[in-house]
Design a protein around this motif. Structure first.
Motif, mmCIF file in Angstrom:
data_model
loop_
_atom_site.group_PDB
_atom_site.id
_atom_site.type_symbol
_atom_site.label_atom_id
_atom_site.label_comp_id
_atom_site.label_asym_id
_atom_site.label_seq_id
_atom_site.Cartn_x
_atom_site.Cartn_y
_atom_site.Cartn_z
ATOM 1 N N THR A 7 25.085 -36.820 6.067
ATOM 2 C CA THR A 7 24.989 -36.262 4.543
ATOM 3 C C THR A 7 23.672 -35.720 4.165
ATOM 4 O O THR A 7 22.536 -36.312 4.613
ATOM 5 C CB THR A 7 25.662 -37.059 3.393
ATOM 6 O OG1 THR A 7 25.856 -36.168 2.643
ATOM 7 C CG2 THR A 7 24.790 -38.074 3.015
ATOM 8 N N ASP A 9 26.589 -39.065 -5.324
ATOM 9 C CA ASP A 9 27.727 -38.653 -5.435
ATOM 10 C C ASP A 9 28.425 -38.463 -4.309
ATOM 11 O O ASP A 9 28.268 -37.777 -3.305
ATOM 12 C CB ASP A 9 27.622 -37.351 -6.367
ATOM 13 C CG ASP A 9 28.965 -36.517 -6.414
ATOM 14 O OD1 ASP A 9 29.961 -37.494 -6.508
ATOM 15 O OD2 ASP A 9 29.368 -35.495 -6.815
ATOM 16 N N GLN A 14 31.735 -37.411 -3.512
ATOM 17 C CA GLN A 14 32.242 -36.296 -3.379
ATOM 18 C C GLN A 14 31.299 -35.089 -2.828
ATOM 19 O O GLN A 14 31.745 -34.737 -1.886
ATOM 20 C CB GLN A 14 33.012 -35.726 -4.657
ATOM 21 C CG GLN A 14 34.075 -34.892 -4.223
ATOM 22 C CD GLN A 14 34.673 -34.309 -5.628
ATOM 23 O OE1 GLN A 14 34.489 -35.179 -6.574
ATOM 24 N NE2 GLN A 14 35.570 -33.479 -5.602
ATOM 25 N N GLU A 15 30.082 -35.159 -3.239
ATOM 26 C CA GLU A 15 29.146 -34.192 -2.709
ATOM 27 C C GLU A 15 28.675 -34.478 -1.375
ATOM 28 O O GLU A 15 28.610 -33.550 -0.685
ATOM 29 C CB GLU A 15 28.210 -33.868 -3.870
ATOM 30 C CG GLU A 15 27.270 -33.060 -3.524
ATOM 31 C CD GLU A 15 25.981 -32.893 -4.394
ATOM 32 O OE1 GLU A 15 25.009 -31.801 -4.432
ATOM 33 O OE2 GLU A 15 25.907 -33.915 -5.252
ATOM 34 N N TYR A 47 28.881 -32.097 2.064
ATOM 35 C CA TYR A 47 27.916 -31.783 2.967
ATOM 36 C C TYR A 47 28.184 -32.180 4.432
ATOM 37 O O TYR A 47 27.956 -31.724 5.413
ATOM 38 C CB TYR A 47 26.622 -32.753 2.444
ATOM 39 C CG TYR A 47 25.989 -31.919 1.423
ATOM 40 C CD1 TYR A 47 25.897 -30.468 1.346
ATOM 41 C CD2 TYR A 47 25.594 -32.673 0.208
ATOM 42 C CE1 TYR A 47 25.403 -29.836 0.240
ATOM 43 C CE2 TYR A 47 25.142 -32.069 -0.855
ATOM 44 C CZ TYR A 47 24.898 -30.599 -0.894
ATOM 45 O OH TYR A 47 24.282 -29.964 -1.735
#
Length: 131
Positions: free
Chosen positions: A40, A63, A65-66, A70
Motif C-alpha cells: 500500500t 486508514d 480503507q484508504e 491503494y
C-alpha cells in the motif's frame, strides 16, 4: 520435456530445460499481481508517499480503507501492465535475459513506458528473485 510415447512405449520429443521452458515462465508470472495486494501507499510527509509491504493489515496504523484502495489500485495496474507485456516478458524469461534485480526495470521501463517517472535507485517493492 518429452511428452509423447511411440508404439514401443519410448518417450520421444524435444527435451526442454525447465529454466527456459514456457511452463516456468507461466509459473513465475502466475499470481504475480495478487502479491501486489500486500503493498500500500504510505504517506511519509505532506509531499511524499512510498510503497510499503503490509505484513499484517490488522495492525496497520494508517486508514485501512484508504490503504486497501491503494492496494487494489496497484494490483489492478499490475494486471493491466502484465497483460500488455506478457508475451514479451515470457520470451525474455525463457531466453534467460532478465537478471535478478532487473525485473522492475524490464517490466516498467523496457517493455512499458508507464513507469517513466520512477528513478532506478528507488524501489521498495522487491523484484522476484526467481527470474
Amino acid at each position: 520435456m518429452r511428452h509423447r510415447l511411440d508404439s514401443k512405449g519410448q518417450r520421444q520429443g524435444k527435451v526442454i530445460d525447465y529454466r527456459m521452458s514456457e511452463l516456468r515462465a507461466v509459473e513465475l508470472l502466475d499470481g504475480l499481481c495478487e502479491k501486489m495486494q500486500d503493498y500500500t501507499l504510505e504517506k511519509i510527509d505532506s509531499s511524499r508517499r512510498e510503497w510499503m509491504k503490509v505484513d499484517n493489515w490488522d495492525i496497520l496504523t494508517i486508514d485501512k480503507q484508504e490503504a486497501k484502495a491503494y492496494s487494489n489500485d496497484i494490483s489492478s495496474f499490475c494486471g493491466r501492465l502484465l497483460e500488455e507485456t506478457e508475451d514479451e516478458l515470457t520470451e525474455l524469461i525463457k531466453k534467460g535475459s532478465i537478471k535478478v534485480g532487473d525485473v522492475s526495470k524490464v517490466l516498467c521501463q523496457d517493455l512499458s513506458e508507464h513507469c517513466g517517472g520512477l528513478s532506478d535507485s528507488h524501489s521498495d517493492i522487491d523484484d522476484n528473485d526467481e527470474l
